[in-house]
Design a protein around this motif. Structure first.
Motif, PDB file in Angstrom:
ATOM      1  N   LYS A  76       5.939  18.468 -49.040  1.00  0.00           N
ATOM      2  CA  LYS A  76       5.805  18.630 -47.592  1.00  0.00           C
ATOM      3  C   LYS A  76       6.169  17.348 -46.841  1.00  0.00           C
ATOM      4  N   ASN A  77       6.532  16.320 -47.601  1.00  0.00           N
ATOM      5  CA  ASN A  77       6.848  15.010 -47.018  1.00  0.00           C
ATOM      6  C   ASN A  77       5.758  14.552 -46.051  1.00  0.00           C
ATOM      7  N   THR A  78       4.537  14.659 -46.513  1.00  0.00           N
ATOM      8  CA  THR A  78       3.365  14.424 -45.674  1.00  0.00           C
ATOM      9  C   THR A  78       2.355  13.559 -46.419  1.00  0.00           C
ATOM     10  N   VAL A  79       1.711  12.688 -45.678  1.00  0.00           N
ATOM     11  CA  VAL A  79       0.606  11.891 -46.197  1.00  0.00           C
ATOM     12  C   VAL A  79      -0.647  12.290 -45.442  1.00  0.00           C
ATOM     13  N   TYR A  80      -1.755  12.376 -46.150  1.00  0.00           N
ATOM     14  CA  TYR A  80      -3.014  12.824 -45.567  1.00  0.00           C
ATOM     15  C   TYR A  80      -4.060  11.715 -45.623  1.00  0.00           C
ATOM     16  N   LEU A  81      -5.011  11.818 -44.736  1.00  0.00           N
ATOM     17  CA  LEU A  81      -6.208  10.984 -44.808  1.00  0.00           C
ATOM     18  C   LEU A  81      -7.398  11.909 -44.604  1.00  0.00           C
ATOM     19  N   GLN A  82      -8.087  12.209 -45.691  1.00  0.00           N
ATOM     20  CA  GLN A  82      -9.307  13.015 -45.623  1.00  0.00           C
ATOM     21  C   GLN A  82     -10.471  12.092 -45.310  1.00  0.00           C
ATOM     22  N   MET A  83     -11.168  12.370 -44.235  1.00  0.00           N
ATOM     23  CA  MET A  83     -12.258  11.514 -43.789  1.00  0.00           C
ATOM     24  C   MET A  83     -13.555  12.308 -43.809  1.00  0.00           C
ATOM     25  N   ASN A  84     -14.476  11.898 -44.644  1.00  0.00           N
ATOM     26  CA  ASN A  84     -15.773  12.554 -44.770  1.00  0.00           C
ATOM     27  C   ASN A  84     -16.885  11.617 -44.334  1.00  0.00           C
ATOM     28  N   ASN A  85     -18.036  12.202 -44.022  1.00  0.00           N
ATOM     29  CA  ASN A  85     -19.201  11.422 -43.617  1.00  0.00           C
ATOM     30  C   ASN A  85     -18.829  10.406 -42.531  1.00  0.00           C
ATOM     31  N   LEU A  86     -18.193  10.905 -41.498  1.00  0.00           N
ATOM     32  CA  LEU A  86     -17.711  10.022 -40.440  1.00  0.00           C
ATOM     33  C   LEU A  86     -18.861   9.350 -39.707  1.00  0.00           C
ATOM     34  N   LYS A  87     -18.611   8.110 -39.314  1.00  0.00           N
ATOM     35  CA  LYS A  87     -19.601   7.306 -38.615  1.00  0.00           C
ATOM     36  C   LYS A  87     -19.081   6.953 -37.221  1.00  0.00           C
ATOM     37  N   LEU A  88     -20.010   6.569 -36.354  1.00  0.00           N
ATOM     38  CA  LEU A  88     -19.620   6.205 -34.991  1.00  0.00           C
ATOM     39  C   LEU A  88     -18.545   5.125 -34.999  1.00  0.00           C
ATOM     40  N   GLU A  89     -18.665   4.200 -35.936  1.00  0.00           N
ATOM     41  CA  GLU A  89     -17.719   3.078 -35.989  1.00  0.00           C
ATOM     42  C   GLU A  89     -16.339   3.452 -36.509  1.00  0.00           C
ATOM     43  N   ASP A  90     -16.157   4.701 -36.907  1.00  0.00           N
ATOM     44  CA  ASP A  90     -14.833   5.181 -37.306  1.00  0.00           C
ATOM     45  C   ASP A  90     -14.000   5.606 -36.094  1.00  0.00           C
ATOM     46  N   THR A  91     -14.607   5.626 -34.911  1.00  0.00           N
ATOM     47  CA  THR A  91     -13.880   5.991 -33.701  1.00  0.00           C
ATOM     48  C   THR A  91     -12.742   5.013 -33.454  1.00  0.00           C
ATOM     49  N   ALA A  92     -11.525   5.544 -33.351  1.00  0.00           N
ATOM     50  CA  ALA A  92     -10.341   4.700 -33.191  1.00  0.00           C
ATOM     51  C   ALA A  92      -9.113   5.594 -33.048  1.00  0.00           C
ATOM     52  N   VAL A  93      -8.005   4.968 -32.693  1.00  0.00           N
ATOM     53  CA  VAL A  93      -6.707   5.616 -32.821  1.00  0.00           C
ATOM     54  C   VAL A  93      -6.195   5.308 -34.219  1.00  0.00           C
ATOM     55  N   TYR A  94      -5.823   6.343 -34.933  1.00  0.00           N
ATOM     56  CA  TYR A  94      -5.361   6.197 -36.312  1.00  0.00           C
ATOM     57  C   TYR A  94      -3.841   6.298 -36.352  1.00  0.00           C
ATOM     58  N   TYR A  95      -3.223   5.330 -37.018  1.00  0.00           N
ATOM     59  CA  TYR A  95      -1.777   5.249 -37.110  1.00  0.00           C
ATOM     60  C   TYR A  95      -1.316   5.380 -38.559  1.00  0.00           C
ATOM     61  N   CYS A  96      -0.252   6.117 -38.732  1.00  0.00           N
ATOM     62  CA  CYS A  96       0.420   6.220 -40.011  1.00  0.00           C
ATOM     63  C   CYS A  96       1.543   5.175 -40.049  1.00  0.00           C
ATOM     64  N   ALA A  97       1.746   4.573 -41.219  1.00  0.00           N
ATOM     65  CA  ALA A  97       2.795   3.572 -41.374  1.00  0.00           C
ATOM     66  C   ALA A  97       3.559   3.806 -42.658  1.00  0.00           C
ATOM     67  N   SER A  98       4.855   3.503 -42.605  1.00  0.00           N
ATOM     68  CA  SER A  98       5.742   3.679 -43.752  1.00  0.00           C
ATOM     69  C   SER A  98       6.569   2.420 -43.930  1.00  0.00           C
ATOM     70  N   ASP A  99       6.730   2.001 -45.151  1.00  0.00           N
ATOM     71  CA  ASP A  99       7.506   0.786 -45.425  1.00  0.00           C
ATOM     72  C   ASP A  99       8.478   1.076 -46.550  1.00  0.00           C
ATOM     73  N   ALA A 100       9.778   1.009 -46.245  1.00  0.00           N
ATOM     74  CA  ALA A 100      10.807   1.297 -47.246  1.00  0.00           C
ATOM     75  C   ALA A 100      11.221   0.061 -48.017  1.00  0.00           C
ATOM     76  N   ILE A 101      10.692  -1.097 -47.646  1.00  0.00           N
ATOM     77  CA  ILE A 101      11.133  -2.353 -48.256  1.00  0.00           C
ATOM     78  C   ILE A 101      10.161  -2.847 -49.318  1.00  0.00           C
ATOM     79  N   HIS A 102       8.872  -2.765 -49.011  1.00  0.00           N
ATOM     80  CA  HIS A 102       7.864  -3.338 -49.883  1.00  0.00           C
ATOM     81  C   HIS A 102       7.098  -2.247 -50.633  1.00  0.00           C
ATOM     82  N   THR A 103       6.555  -2.621 -51.773  1.00  0.00           N
ATOM     83  CA  THR A 103       5.810  -1.651 -52.580  1.00  0.00           C
ATOM     84  C   THR A 103       4.452  -1.330 -51.972  1.00  0.00           C
TER      85      THR A 103
END
Length: 122
Positions: A76-103
Motif C-alpha cells: 500500500k506504500n503506506t507507513v502507520y503509527l498505531q498509538m495506544n493509551n494516549l496521554k494528554l502530552e501526546d497532543t501535537a501535530v504529527y508529521y511523516c518523514a521519508s529519507d531516500a539518502i540515509h538508512t
C-alpha cells in the motif's frame, strides 16, 4: 519527488487509541527510511518513531515506547503509527518523514508531509 500525506488524526480521550497513516507517492516506502515526528504548541519538533530503510531496525522515543507502534505496508506504500493509551502530552501535530539518502531519517534531508493534528482530552 516524493509526496507524503498523513491521515487519521483527530480528537480522542486519554487512554484511547488512534492509527495514523502516511501514504507515499513518487517513492516506494520499502526503499527508504521512514519516521514520525511531532510538534506540540510552543515546542520544537521531536522524534517519535522510525524505521530503517533496510534491515529490522525500529526505534522509538522513550516517551512513546510500549504505547506506539510504527509499521510499513509495502503493497500500500503506506507507513502507520498505531498509538495506544494516549496521554494528554501526546497532543501535537504529527508529521511523516521519508529519507531516500540515509538508512535512518535525518531531519535535514527528509521529505515531509503536511501533518495531522492529534488532540488528547481528559
Amino acid at each position: 519527488q516524493v509526496q507524503l500525506v498523513e491521515f487519521g488524526g483527530g480528537l480522542v480521550q486519554a487512554g484511547g487509541s488512534l492509527r495514523l497513516s502516511c501514504v507515499a507517492s513518487g517513492r516506494p516506502v520499502s526503499s527508504c527510511s521512514m519516521a514520525w515526528f511531532r510538534q506540540a504548541p510552543g515546542k520544537e519538533r521531536e522524534f517519535v518513531a522510525a524505521l530503517r530503510s533496510s534491515g529490522p531496525g525500529i526505534y522509538y522515543a522513550d516517551s512513546v515506547k510500549g504505547r506506539f507502534t510504527i509499521s510499513r505496508d509495502n503493497a500500500k506504500n503506506t507507513v502507520y503509527l498505531q498509538m495506544n493509551n494516549l496521554k494528554l502530552e501526546d497532543t501535537a501535530v504529527y508529521y511523516c518523514a521519508s529519507d531516500a539518502i540515509h538508512t535512518i531519517v535525518m531531519e535535514s534531508t527528509a521529505d515531509w508531509g503536511q501533518g495531522t493534528q492529534v488532540t488528547v482530552s481528559s
